[in-house]
Design an enzyme around this catalytic site. Sequence first.
Site, mmCIF file in Angstrom:
data_model
loop_
_atom_site.group_PDB
_atom_site.id
_atom_site.type_symbol
_atom_site.label_atom_id
_atom_site.label_comp_id
_atom_site.label_asym_id
_atom_site.label_seq_id
_atom_site.Cartn_x
_atom_site.Cartn_y
_atom_site.Cartn_z
ATOM 1 N N ILE A 1 -26.569 -15.119 -18.054
ATOM 2 C CA ILE A 1 -26.224 -14.045 -18.971
ATOM 3 C C ILE A 1 -25.304 -13.090 -18.227
ATOM 4 O O ILE A 1 -25.575 -12.733 -17.075
ATOM 5 C CB ILE A 1 -27.467 -13.333 -19.539
ATOM 6 C CG1 ILE A 1 -27.053 -12.303 -20.588
ATOM 7 C CG2 ILE A 1 -28.330 -12.721 -18.441
ATOM 8 C CD1 ILE A 1 -28.198 -11.807 -21.448
ATOM 9 N N GLU B 1 -20.345 -5.625 -15.135
ATOM 10 C CA GLU B 1 -18.907 -5.662 -14.869
ATOM 11 C C GLU B 1 -18.603 -4.834 -13.632
ATOM 12 O O GLU B 1 -19.444 -4.029 -13.188
ATOM 13 C CB GLU B 1 -18.137 -5.119 -16.070
ATOM 14 C CG GLU B 1 -18.330 -5.946 -17.327
ATOM 15 C CD GLU B 1 -17.490 -5.460 -18.511
ATOM 16 O OE1 GLU B 1 -17.620 -6.053 -19.589
ATOM 17 O OE2 GLU B 1 -16.713 -4.492 -18.340
ATOM 18 N N ILE C 1 -23.136 -12.267 -11.384
ATOM 19 C CA ILE C 1 -23.781 -13.094 -12.401
ATOM 20 C C ILE C 1 -24.584 -14.218 -11.740
ATOM 21 O O ILE C 1 -24.026 -15.152 -11.170
ATOM 22 C CB ILE C 1 -22.745 -13.679 -13.389
ATOM 23 C CG1 ILE C 1 -21.883 -12.551 -13.969
ATOM 24 C CG2 ILE C 1 -23.453 -14.465 -14.487
ATOM 25 C CD1 ILE C 1 -22.659 -11.412 -14.611
ATOM 26 N N GLN D 1 -39.687 -8.207 -21.319
ATOM 27 C CA GLN D 1 -40.114 -9.442 -20.650
ATOM 28 C C GLN D 1 -39.359 -9.647 -19.354
ATOM 29 O O GLN D 1 -39.940 -10.094 -18.353
ATOM 30 C CB GLN D 1 -39.929 -10.647 -21.570
ATOM 31 C CG GLN D 1 -40.301 -11.965 -20.899
ATOM 32 C CD GLN D 1 -40.569 -13.081 -21.871
ATOM 33 O OE1 GLN D 1 -41.510 -13.027 -22.637
ATOM 34 N NE2 GLN D 1 -39.714 -14.100 -21.845
ATOM 35 N N GLU D 2 -38.049 -9.341 -19.350
ATOM 36 C CA GLU D 2 -37.278 -9.470 -18.115
ATOM 37 C C GLU D 2 -37.884 -8.623 -17.008
ATOM 38 O O GLU D 2 -38.056 -9.078 -15.874
ATOM 39 C CB GLU D 2 -35.825 -9.057 -18.361
ATOM 40 C CG GLU D 2 -34.978 -9.055 -17.098
ATOM 41 C CD GLU D 2 -33.535 -8.651 -17.342
ATOM 42 O OE1 GLU D 2 -32.778 -8.533 -16.364
ATOM 43 O OE2 GLU D 2 -33.156 -8.441 -18.515
ATOM 44 N N GLY E 1 -32.387 -3.563 -14.123
ATOM 45 C CA GLY E 1 -32.532 -2.124 -14.313
ATOM 46 C C GLY E 1 -33.045 -1.504 -13.025
ATOM 47 O O GLY E 1 -34.109 -1.865 -12.531
ATOM 48 N N GLU F 1 -34.212 3.896 -10.688
ATOM 49 C CA GLU F 1 -33.850 5.175 -11.305
ATOM 50 C C GLU F 1 -33.797 5.069 -12.828
ATOM 51 O O GLU F 1 -34.238 5.970 -13.545
ATOM 52 C CB GLU F 1 -32.504 5.646 -10.749
ATOM 53 C CG GLU F 1 -32.529 6.032 -9.277
ATOM 54 C CD GLU F 1 -32.622 4.842 -8.322
ATOM 55 O OE1 GLU F 1 -33.062 5.036 -7.174
ATOM 56 O OE2 GLU F 1 -32.264 3.707 -8.729
#
Length: 380
Positions: A124, A128, A158, A242-243, A365, A368
């Site tokens: 996914i 960038e 990626i 879930q991630e 994520g 922070e």
Amino acid sequence: MKRQIFAPEHDAFRETVRSFLAREVLPYYEQWEKDGIVSREAWRAAGKQGLLGLAVPEEYGGGGTADFRYSAVLAEEFTRAGTPGIALGLHNDIIGPYLTGLATEEQKRRWLPGFCDGTLITAIAMTEPGAGSDLQGIRTHAEDRGENWLLNGSKTFISNGILADLVIVVARTTPEGGAHGLSLLVVERGMDGFERGRNLDKIGQKAQDTAELFFHDVRVPKENLLGELNGGFAHLMTNLAQERLSIAVSAIAAAEHLLEITTEYVKEREAFGRPLASKQHIRFEMAEMATECAVTRAFLDRCIADHTDGVLDAVHASMAKWWATELQKRVADRCLQLHGGYGYMTEYPIARAFTDGRIQTIYGGTTEIMKEIIGRSLLG
């Protein structure tokens, strides 16, 4: 403290995973680290063993179970083996829900069988060069050209970028839409204008290919739109819990394993004629880490159970992610210190765990961002 969340079928699956690791991964992992990439044969072996597409319906070749506890077992065992390079969690737990939840029937029949048998490796592409956690900063864009989308832009960092046959690309399809002008387009290997940059040289997880991707006037068929047009932001938010839980599961498993390794080391290693374990400072260090791991494990197992029941929310997933990954980082640092100079040697598992695990507080994520999500839920 005995764990309460697993049934006998999960224990049997754990033995299957351990056998797979011993047979298909561990004998080759050192070479994969040198190569900077996992062999495609390993992915096909995982598919044959039934480790891919656990939640995919059986009619498409999957395991047919939405029970996240199987994914937790997979994450724990691969973490304990020190083999993060073969990113089954990314494939199953992060990308899988997009395909099972958003794909049309035609798309499912086209993609899911390969997803499950290991012939279609996935990635996914969100990040960038100028946009990481801030999705509103995405510049990769796609213009409506009738039968196709004309895709232009670039992505970086990626995972599975070199191996991927199927890449879900987050692209701007409405220039003025902000975060709500994003869509998910599926780019397939071999499409004209789709190019891969270098396999990025990371400090850890050397066997896991991580790449730059470039899109130059790539004509993406309209039938490769995944989900709703301009619904990309909502789709991404739906699957983030879930991630983040998946990352947290591997984090606590890593911390516990490092504690086990270090417990044995300080019992055997002598300094000034006595085992390190005889020194009060060492015992206090181990006591602190053991307590932190036990408390975190209790919370994570509750999160796993809640997610299996479909009730885990984004806030508690964020709590799990930031706390468990920061704990992993602290434990890795403290355990390396207790190993002394040997902890700095790459042939010791503690050294590899130190560098492999450092990314955990960043991807999926950052810490922070997790705190911001939790803070907003409390204070608005």
